[in-house]
Design an enzyme around this catalytic site. Structure first.
Site, PDB file in Angstrom:
ATOM      1  N   LYS A 150       0.896  -0.657   0.933  1.00  0.00           N
ATOM      2  CA  LYS A 150       0.919  -0.968  -0.433  1.00  0.00           C
ATOM      3  C   LYS A 150       0.584  -2.511  -0.501  1.00  0.00           C
ATOM      4  O   LYS A 150       1.628  -3.246  -0.221  1.00  0.00           O
ATOM      5  CB  LYS A 150       1.833  -0.441  -1.092  1.00  0.00           C
ATOM      6  CG  LYS A 150       1.677  -0.619  -2.643  1.00  0.00           C
ATOM      7  CD  LYS A 150       3.043  -0.576  -3.487  1.00  0.00           C
ATOM      8  CE  LYS A 150       4.368  -1.324  -2.832  1.00  0.00           C
ATOM      9  NZ  LYS A 150       4.188  -2.570  -3.434  1.00  0.00           N
ATOM     10  N   ASP A 186       7.983   2.679  -6.417  1.00  0.00           N
ATOM     11  CA  ASP A 186       6.674   2.535  -5.826  1.00  0.00           C
ATOM     12  C   ASP A 186       6.300   3.752  -5.388  1.00  0.00           C
ATOM     13  O   ASP A 186       5.150   4.149  -5.002  1.00  0.00           O
ATOM     14  CB  ASP A 186       6.663   1.586  -4.629  1.00  0.00           C
ATOM     15  CG  ASP A 186       6.840  -0.029  -5.094  1.00  0.00           C
ATOM     16  OD1 ASP A 186       6.452  -0.024  -6.168  1.00  0.00           O
ATOM     17  OD2 ASP A 186       7.300  -0.705  -4.176  1.00  0.00           O
TER      18      ASP A 186
END
Length: 273
Positions: free
Chosen positions: A10, A126
């Site tokens: 990510k 996240d």
């Protein structure tokens, strides 16, 4: 059940810290993209939960309850063996552990097992965006995720092997009340269009991270010196930094240059989307 899962890196293309709640959680506004490189997992249903870890970055990764993969399986009530191939540097600001946990949740849900709505956020800010594993705008404490269309972005990821404690980064943050991104993110046709717009945005954690870990500045400088670079920035709370390029060929050439000059750094050319 026997299944394989991919947990992509990510990348926070932007990370604006816009406030802090009374409970201490920070409010964020972040444009997130995902790489075509990442960790890999194998899951096999069984009577008890077991976790084994191998790969380039397996050293020091816990194999018990402290691991987010283990916690994700417990959160959804699944048991069996999980084998994690760790190819991403942990603690590097690219969501390795969160993406691993999200991959576990996605894979188990695909088998028809239901998940509590609060499970992803209980594992970390996240995890919810990592469950989408595609470009998105993430706001609040991570609970607001809006899909965003981005062109494929050739990029280079570089991690110098520096451990950056997230708590220390937020403690060094001078302002917690900063402007968010514009209300509307424009459509981009090319990497150049996207990079031009991103130059007007920020990662509010980059400056405090550089004060805590000065080696991050060396990575940024090295990326800025590469040919055809469009944008350089730190991802998340560090220490992985990235650069965008007009072509994947340019990203690979930059990876070769930096890798030759800094053989101890982790350098990977990739496509973000």
């Amino acid at each position: 059940m026997k299944a394989e899962a991919f947990a992509p890196a990510k990348i926070n293309l932007t990370l604006h810290v816009t406030g802090q709640r009374e409970d201490g959680y920070h409010l964020l506004d972040s444009l997130v993209a995902f790489a075509d490189i990442g960790d890999r997992l194998n899951l096999i249903s069984g009577p008890e939960l077991m976790l084994s870890i191998a790969g380039e970055f397996s050293n020091g990764v816990p194999t018990g309850h402290r691991n987010l993969v283990w916690q994700a399986a417990e959160a959804i009530g699944w048991t069996g063996s999980i084998h994690l191939e760790k190819h991403l540097p942990h603690g590097g600001g690219i969501g390795g552990g969160s993406s691993d946990a999200a991959a576990v949740l996605r894979t188990i849900i695909a088998q028809g097992i239901e998940m509590a709505e609060t499970a992803p956020l209980s594992l970390g800010a996240d995890v919810l965006v990592c469950m989408q594993a595609t470009a998105a705008r993430m706001r609040g404490i991570g609970e607001k995720v809006e899909p965003i269309t981005l062109p494929p972005l050739p990029a280079l990821l570089v991690n110098p092997g520096i451990t950056v404690p997230t708590g220390a980064i937020f403690s060094a943050l001078r302002s917690r009340e900063n402007t968010p991104m514009p209300a509307d993110i424009p459509g981009f046709k090319t990497p150049e269009d996207c990079a031009d717009w991103l130059l007007g945005q920020r990662n509010d954690l980059q400056a405090p991270a550089r004060s805590v870990a000065p080696g991050i500045a060396d990575v940024i400088d090295a990326l800025r010196d590469t040919r055809d670079v469009l944008l350089t920035r730190m991802s998340g709370s560090g220490s992985t930094c990235f650069a965008l390029y007009p072509t994947l060929k340019a990203a690979h050439f930059a990876a070769y240059e930096i890798g030759a000059a800094q053989p101890g750094w982790w350098c990977r050319a990739t496509m973000l989307s």
